[in-house]
Write an enzyme that holds these catalytic residues in place. Sequence first.
Site, PDB file in Angstrom:
ATOM      1  CG  HIS A 291      45.356  49.226  41.167  1.00  0.00           C
ATOM      2  ND1 HIS A 291      45.132  48.948  42.313  1.00  0.00           N
ATOM      3  CD2 HIS A 291      45.029  47.487  40.881  1.00  0.00           C
ATOM      4  CE1 HIS A 291      44.863  47.639  42.897  1.00  0.00           C
ATOM      5  NE2 HIS A 291      44.903  47.215  41.777  1.00  0.00           N
TER       6      HIS A 291
ATOM      7  CG  HIS B  13      45.773  44.774  45.851  1.00  0.00           C
ATOM      8  ND1 HIS B  13      47.018  44.568  45.860  1.00  0.00           N
ATOM      9  CD2 HIS B  13      44.866  44.182  44.515  1.00  0.00           C
ATOM     10  CE1 HIS B  13      46.749  44.596  44.168  1.00  0.00           C
ATOM     11  NE2 HIS B  13      45.689  44.596  43.895  1.00  0.00           N
TER      12      HIS B  13
ATOM     13  CD  GLU C 262      40.066  42.731  43.972  1.00  0.00           C
ATOM     14  OE1 GLU C 262      39.914  42.605  43.197  1.00  0.00           O
ATOM     15  OE2 GLU C 262      40.997  42.616  45.301  1.00  0.00           O
TER      16      GLU C 262
END
Length: 372
Positions: free
Chosen positions: A25, A213, A216
């Site tokens: 990542h 993603h 987060e």
Amino acid sequence: MTTDAERILPGTRVPLGELPKISLHDHLDGGLRAQTIIDLAPAAGVELPADTADALASWFVESCSSGELVDYLKTFDITIAVMQTAENLTRIAQEFVEDLAKDGVIYGELRWAPEQHQRQGLTLDQAVEAVQAGIDEAVEAIEADGGWIRAGQLISAMRQNDRGMEIAQLALRHRDAGAHGFDIAGPEKGFPPSRFADAFDLLARECFPVTVHAGEADGLESIRSALVDGHALRIGHGVCIADDIELEEGDDDASYVTLGRLAQWIKDRGIPLETSPSSNLQTAAFTAWGPGMTGHPFDVLYQLGFRVTVNTDNRLMSGTSLTREVALLVDAFGYDADDVEQFMVNAAEAAFLPLEDREELIERIIAGFGRA
């Protein structure tokens, strides 16, 4: 004073900086050298907030530490602005891979969104080809110098735009020419993976790997959507999965853990979590487990058997390297070489590569950690 790269962890004689690492990542537009930005800014018409590499690097870190993902993402206006020509993209990709190799990385996935690099007329395919040229040049030069590294692109679609299918098709066109996987990036809250369900369905039908993603800047439903709507094989960051874990202190001074259904699913199926400790701290991706790095849920997840990996996210914005991220976790949780080796094996197993290539990475990791 011993640097992070020079540190020797218990269980190995090899300096931390030289230990073989896997980077899953790592954003291309978040890993530019500060001096390169200064070099390219005048021709790109970009006004910079600092005129020396050290001052500019400090500005990026300070600007990204507000605790808000939206503020963090604004700093990319500068890096993306100098990434609008094929020449610049090739240079930046080449330097990116060179920096990975210097950090001990033996396999890296460079994620980026080609749709953000068309302001000066590049087609999507031309942009991807320019980045691949830089990757190939770096790998060739590193091998000519006696080193070894493998790298590929993760083609990202920006989740706030409506080009998911177009970018998925782009990734498929380049799957045999450097594109290793697909991703969606950008503001998470309000833009769930379900917006691109048709693109994810296409990629699943074509057996093309996806990471998303999630978890987060948004919660458990974002992670659930990544798995259900995105068919994700990995979760980018995913630290909010800790919200589905309950820790209780018993009367006998023992701790008792209860996993929710989503957390249990991710753990039982070994779905990799691409954690990025410094970045997660900068964007306040976790708050419930305490302040600072010791409050990061990484150790809880690791001790419970989740497949955690260590990543940088954006080396420029966090002023970091993979070696530094590992060192921060070692300091926070007392890990030794065996633990760090496991993190790298986890990442190698999760790499978007054929099985035989992943097995080779694991062999190199084991050999690298074991050599005297």
